[in-house]
Structures are given as C-alpha cells and as structure tokens.
Design an enzyme around this catalytic site. Structure first.
Site, PDB file in Angstrom:
ATOM      1  N   CYS A 353       0.808  -1.234   0.000  1.00  0.00           N
ATOM      2  CA  CYS A 353       0.000   0.000   0.000  1.00  0.00           C
ATOM      3  C   CYS A 353       0.836   1.276   0.000  1.00  0.00           C
ATOM      4  CB  CYS A 353      -0.975   0.028   1.155  1.00  0.00           C
ATOM      5  SG  CYS A 353      -1.358  -1.562   1.870  1.00  0.00           S
ATOM      6  N   ARG A 382       6.611 -11.190   5.430  1.00  0.00           N
ATOM      7  CA  ARG A 382       6.014 -11.046   6.755  1.00  0.00           C
ATOM      8  C   ARG A 382       6.605 -12.074   7.691  1.00  0.00           C
ATOM      9  NH1 ARG A 382      -0.291 -10.083   4.983  1.00  0.00           N
ATOM     10  NH2 ARG A 382       0.148  -8.276   3.683  1.00  0.00           N
ATOM     11  N   GLN A 400       1.454 -10.909  -3.620  1.00  0.00           N
ATOM     12  CA  GLN A 400       0.022 -10.603  -3.661  1.00  0.00           C
ATOM     13  C   GLN A 400      -0.359 -10.096  -5.044  1.00  0.00           C
ATOM     14  OE1 GLN A 400       0.152  -7.620  -0.418  1.00  0.00           O
ATOM     15  NE2 GLN A 400      -1.423  -8.872   0.545  1.00  0.00           N
ATOM     16  N   ASP A 402      -2.054  -7.555  -5.844  1.00  0.00           N
ATOM     17  CA  ASP A 402      -2.542  -6.432  -5.053  1.00  0.00           C
ATOM     18  C   ASP A 402      -2.950  -5.276  -5.950  1.00  0.00           C
ATOM     19  OD1 ASP A 402      -3.114  -5.200  -2.710  1.00  0.00           O
ATOM     20  OD2 ASP A 402      -1.034  -4.988  -2.026  1.00  0.00           O
ATOM     21  N   HIS A 404      -4.665  -1.029  -5.520  1.00  0.00           N
ATOM     22  CA  HIS A 404      -5.263   0.027  -4.705  1.00  0.00           C
ATOM     23  C   HIS A 404      -6.016   0.964  -5.626  1.00  0.00           C
ATOM     24  CE1 HIS A 404      -2.144  -1.658  -2.134  1.00  0.00           C
ATOM     25  NE2 HIS A 404      -3.031  -1.434  -1.175  1.00  0.00           N
ATOM     26  N   LYS A 488     -15.096  -4.381   4.859  1.00  0.00           N
ATOM     27  CA  LYS A 488     -14.563  -5.160   3.738  1.00  0.00           C
ATOM     28  C   LYS A 488     -15.534  -6.263   3.353  1.00  0.00           C
ATOM     29  CE  LYS A 488     -12.160  -8.461   6.665  1.00  0.00           C
ATOM     30  NZ  LYS A 488     -11.070  -9.371   6.831  1.00  0.00           N
TER      31      LYS A 488
HETATM   32 ZN   LIG Z   1      -3.125  -2.399   0.574  1.00  0.00          ZN
END
Ligand SMILES: [Zn+2]
Ligand SMILES: [Zn+2]
Length: 665
Positions: A353, A382, A400, A402, A404, A488
């Site tokens: 992010c 992680r 990911q 991912d 945004h 979410k």
């Molecule tokens: Zn994010």
C-alpha cells in the site's frame, strides 16, 4: 397439587408435577421425540438458573433428560438436529472411551476428556505408549460397552469423599481438578457401568446410540498444556450421530491427505521449501513456475482490460515510511527486522500500500484522473513464527495480486461492483463454481475504536451491501469484524471436496488517505480526500497455487498442465517417428515430453500417470506406418488411435475450454 409450568418451543405452557423429567415431558409430547432425544435445554423465565452450570451461546442450559425439574422453565428437547446435542453426544463418547481404557488398562491415570470438532479426545497417563493394536482393542471394548446400553447416571459425593475416592484410586489429576474446580460442598460425578468420572455433564441417557466413532490417533500433551508438567497420551477420536456422517468425514480426510499440496508439490516437482534457505520461503520449480506464469499472464491481461495500471515498487524502503503509514506501530510483530544502510533504517515491505500511495502522491490529481487503479504483483515479506508456517498457505515471503483504487465517493459503488465482477472472472477461469461472501462491518456502539467518520462507514458499508444486493449475491454480514480502518467483503471459494478457502478481499481504508494527506482537486476547484480501496483477488499467488493443487489433486486441466502430453515410444525402432510427433506437436504449441528411456511401455505409462500428465501418446510400428498416435488418458481411459492432426484439434479445443467441464483427478 405441586405443579410446575413448562413452556414448550411452540409457546404452549403445560403443567407437570414437580420432579418431572425432560424425558417424561418428551414422552408426553410424542414417543418418537422421546426416542430421538439426546439431551434437553432449559431457559430461565427470569434471571440465571442456579445449579445448572454455565449457559450455552443462546442463553439456554443443557441438562440431562433424567434430571428432575423443580421450577417453571422454558424447555427444548434436543435431537440429532441440534449441534448442542452433538457436543453432548461426543462428550458421552469420551466417557465411553475412558470406561473402555479403564477396563483394559486399570492402572492408567485419567486426565480430561472433552468434545472437540468432529469428535473428542481423552487423555491418559500411562508408561507404555498406546499402539495401533491397543487402539483397535479399545475400540472393540467401546463397542462392547456401548451395546450393553449402560446408563450415564449422575451422582453426588461430598467434596471430602470425592477427594478420598480419587486419592485411594491414585487418580492424581482428578484430585487436582476436584481441588481446583469444586466450590460447592457436593461434587458431581457420572457413572457409565463400572466407570465413574468427575464431571458436570450433561450426558446422553445411555451408551446404546454411540456407534459411529473411530479412534484416530494418539498425541502427546502436557497436563493442562503446560510444559514441564507430566506428559499424557491423548487418544483422539472422530464421532458422529450416524455411520454415514462418520464415513463421509473419514472420506474427506483421506481426500484431503491425497490432495495435500505439501505432498504433491515435491512429487510433481512443482515447488519446494529448502531448509538451507530458510523456512516459509518458496522455490518455484520449472513446472510450478510454468503454471505461475499462466496465472500471472492471464491476470495481467485482465488487469489491463479492466482499466488498471501496472506498477512496480521497491522491496525495501525507509522505515520512516512505515511510521507514516502506521505499520511501524500496529503491524510491527509481523515485520522483518530493520536493515541499516548509510545510517538510515530500511524495512523489507510487509505490504504494497505505501508504495502505491507514493505513486498516487507523486503529482497533483484532478477529479478527471479518478479513479486511479494501481496494480502490482507485489512480493511482500512477513514474519510468521515457524510453528504456524504451512506449505504454500502460510509463508514468510509471497506475492500478492494487489491493487489500490483511489476514487471519489460518487464512484465507489461502481468500483466495488467491478472488483466483485473481476473476482468472479477469476473463479470462473479456474473452474471454481461455489463460494461464500462475508461483509465485515464495524461495531456501531464503539466508533472510538475505528478510523474514519460514521458517515464514511455508512457510505462504504452501504456501497458493499448495495453491490451484493444488485448482483443478487447472498452474503453474511458480520458486525464488529471489520479492521479498524474500514469495512470489507471477503469471498471464500469452496473447493472440489467442500472445503472453504479465503480468496478475495475488497477492503476500504479511511486511515491511510488521512495519514498520507492524499488529495485530489474536485470540480469545485477545492481539494478533497479520495476514498481508498485495497483489493486482492487471488490473495497471493503462492496461496492460490496451493489451493489449485488441492482442488485439482495435482491433475491440472489441460490448459494449466506443465506437460500436456507424454510421448511413449514402444521401442527404439520407432525413435524417429516419436521425434517427428514431438516436433510436430511442439511446433503447434502443445507442451509435450518424449520419454525415450529404455523402459518397457507399462513403466512409461505408469510414470506419466504418476506425474498426472493429461495424455499419453503411445507410438509403435502401426502408429508409425499410419502417421497416428494411440491416445490414453491419465485416468486410465484408452481413447484409441488418432492422427496427429486429429489429436491436435481435440487438444486445442480442450485447452480453449479450460477444462471447465472435464475436471478429473
Ligand atoms: Zn493495501
Ligand atoms: Zn465429562
């Protein structure tokens, strides 16, 4: 007459003599109900019930069918339709196990024996380990005792006598439990034939109906789970009301074992985890890498089609950035340690992010630029304790899918809908047709625990719920389950054997736009804060690959299979022709492998089947003369001879269909 008033589930109130039992009441309703009853549930008309133990989730108290009732109550008779009855049933089965063990091994010391998911366990202190033969013997004894229809009866002893009883029989752990747990003068016991156990109950009336169980395994466990305490042996068992349910459960376990991606990964040479490199880090071997490339290529094409921009961000960034984002505080335990470079601290990224936010912030955005959709196959690191790592599913480094999305409030419903549509496209593409959707909302009573204004929450939650309603997708709403920074939706897919896997998340964020001071210039010329949505469809490529392996049991459909056909020449004599088949198919984009080992045909076919290669193309003298191949399927089916062209056409059709209709394992 001394009567009590019993309210039944249909709302009717009936009078019974004081001391009537739930079993009597069941019989007065119908003999069938009395036969089907396992246990009863009492609800108070006012205030908690004394001497009834602790209530269960719905506020009711589970009680023995033969317990005399002394006061006005609401009462429900529980049968095999009720999950609470199953819980009690399994607890009674645990007592039956202990009864059998005590008959066979009278010197063991008893620990505890609670019901658990799918069954129960009981723990014992015994010098020799229980062997598989012991378990068989115990299981037989349990069936023998069950057939005697022994009643489970409640008895009370004064605490002093209870302790004496256990001291005399040298049951040290039971002594400890009575000392610790009993606060009243009388101690509750249950007897099952000769067996007696300190227990609050309740239990099913007798052993007769305990038939569908299986002792599964023995595991070591410290007394009370504390290291340094005595080590007991826990006998775990599966237990269900019916044989059919037990068999279905055992079958599911077998299937899960057969499909385990940690076993199939090395067997099919897809991936590995190397102790030399460290736990939780995945090595994608050529065949796994091949499938990953198919997944990623499909995904990138879709992203571009759907108006996303692909970006790439660094794996390591200044620690200060993670202070701004807040991860340095609330996510610290999941982050790798700091790396020092030129006296500045750097952090391996646990999330993508902040990187995407920096790209958004790199220039002034106007409302005309929105929505901005930044996507990255972003690798993150992680920290997970080594004990919780699990194959491809729980790892320390993963990629990911991912993205945004930064948008105006007026755009949010459209964006959410597009995300859900995209998630569906993913599932359809990989042949998953069942799923569950959950909407996690905030806890309205505690707005102080959340970032964002109530208005933000209402608008975002409404956007999520409206979208699901408009698409006619059923969902479960869970209040108080949202992260502090926004609501979410989660989409869980159901795999080939009915297991559910968390996949897609579409997550609002009211926190990061504020922390980073994100803005756009509105059509009013003023600056506004954009809404931000995090979303991942596959979750991570590693995790998704693990799910795919298990869903297909390693037998990937033709379009995903790293090797689509294995060419098996019958002898050296047809080597030239075999090579011709190989080249022709390769030139037409079919992924083939030529097995030119000096092995007999059955061995070649068996090895190809073990590798779960979709097709085996057998070539011998006849095929060489005809210009054909003999086609066999990995499931063992013989499809007969086909010209190379005919095989090519059929294979291309199957690849284009993505095997959605023909998933076999
Ligand atoms: Zn994010
Ligand atoms: Zn018990």
């Amino acid at each position: 007459m001394d009567t009590i008033h019993i309210t039944l589930p249909d709302g009717s109130v009936k009078d019974f003599a004081r001391g009537t039992t739930a079993a009597d009441i069941a019989r007065s309703i119908s003999p069938r109900l009395a036969d089907a009853a396992f246990v009863a549930k009492a609800y108070s008309n006012n205030g908690p019930l004394a001497n009834f133990g602790d209530p269960v989730d719905d506020g009711g108290y589970l009680i023995d069918l033969r317990r005399p009732l002394e006061q006005d109550l609401k009462l429900k008779i529980l049968t095999d339709k009720d999950p609470d009855a199953l819980f009690v049933f399994r607890h009674s089965a645990a007592h039956l196990l202990a009864a059998a063990v005590m008959e066979l091994y009278p010197d063991v010391k008893l620990g505890i024996g609670p019901p658990v998911d799918n069954g129960f366990f009981y723990e014992f202190l015994r010098e020799q380990p229980f062997t598989p033969e012991d378990l068989e013997k115990i299981e037989r004894k349990m069936h023998e005792l069950a057939a005697q229809d022994l009643p489970n009866e409640r008895k009370y002893l004064p605490k002093r006598e209870a302790l004496e009883f256990y001291k005399k029989s040298n049951q040290i752990f039971k002594c400890e439990l009575v000392e610790e747990k009993v606060t009243e003068p009388m101690v509750s016991f249950y007897t099952t034939g000769k067996f007696i156990d300190f227990c609050r109950g309740p239990h099913i009336p007798s052993t007769k109906r305990i038939q569908a169980f299986k002792l599964m395994n023995v595991a070591g466990a410290y007394w009370k789970g504390q290291e340094g305490n005595a080590q007991l042996q826990r006998i775990y068992a599966a237990a269900f009301f019916t044989k059919k349910e037990l068999d279905a459960y055992l079958h599911r376990l077998e299937e899960a074992k057969r499909r385990d991606h940690r076993k199939l990964g090395p067997e099919l040479d897809l991936f590995s985890i190397q102790e030399e490199a460290g736990p939780g880090l995945i090595f994608w071997h050529p065949k796994g890498g091949f499938i990953r490339n198919i997944i990623e290529t499909w995904l990138r094409d879709e992203l571009i089609k759907r108006g996303y921009d692909l970006v790439y961000t660094p794996h390591i960034m200044r620690f200060d950035l993670w202070k701004t984002s807040g991860h340095a505080d609330f996510y610290r335990q999941s982050m790798f340690g700091l790396v020092e470079v030129e006296k500045a601290d750097y952090q391996l990224k646990p999330m993508n992010c902040p990187g995407h936010i920096l790209i958004y912030k790199s220039r002034l955005r106007s409302y005309r630029d929105l929505p901005v959709r930044l996507a990255e196959l972003g690798t993150v690191y992680r920290y997970e304790r080594s004990g919780v790592l699990h194959g491809l599913l729980r790892v320390r480094g993963f990629t990911q899918d991912d993205a945004h999305i930064f948008c105006m409030p007026s755009q949010i419903e459209g964006e959410v809908e597009a995300c859900v549509d995209f998630a569906y496209a993913v599932m359809k593409n990989f042949a998953f047709d069942k799923f569950e959707v959950e909407l996690s909302d905030w806890d309205e009573k505690h707005p102080e625990n959340y970032a964002g204004k109530p208005d933000d929450w209402h608008r975002a939650t409404a956007a999520l719920a409206n979208t699901m309603n408009r698409l006619a997708i059923p969902f479960r709403r869970i209040a108080g389950e949202a992260a502090f920074y926004g609501p979410k939706i989660d989409i869980k897919l159901i795999d080939a054997i009915g297991r559910s896997w968390q996949l897609t998340t579409v997550q609002f964020d009211f926190n990061l736009p504020a922390r980073f001071g994100l803005e756009y210039v509105g059509d009013d010329g003023a600056r506004h804060q954009p809404l931000m949505v995090h979303r991942a469809l596959l979750g991570s490529v590693e995790r998704f690959f693990g799910i795919l392996i298990e869903h297909y049991a390693g037998a990937f459909p033709l379009w995903l299979a790293p090797v689509q056909a294995e060419i098996c020449p019958v002898s050296e004599k047809v080597a030239d022709y075999a090579q011709h088949v190989e080249e022709t198919l390769k030139n037409h984009g079919i992924r083939v492998h030529l097995d030119n080992r000096n092995e007999k045909l059955p061995a070649k076919i068996r090895d190809a089947q073990l590798q779960k290669i979709p097709y085996m193309l057998v070539v011998g003298d006849r095929e060489a003369a005809e210009g054909s191949v003999s086609v066999r399927e990995r499931s063992g089916g013989d499809k007969g001879a086909a010209t190379i062209d005919a095989f090519l056409t059929a294979a291309r059709e199957e690849i284009a269909s993505k095997g959605l209709a023909t998933v076999t394992a």
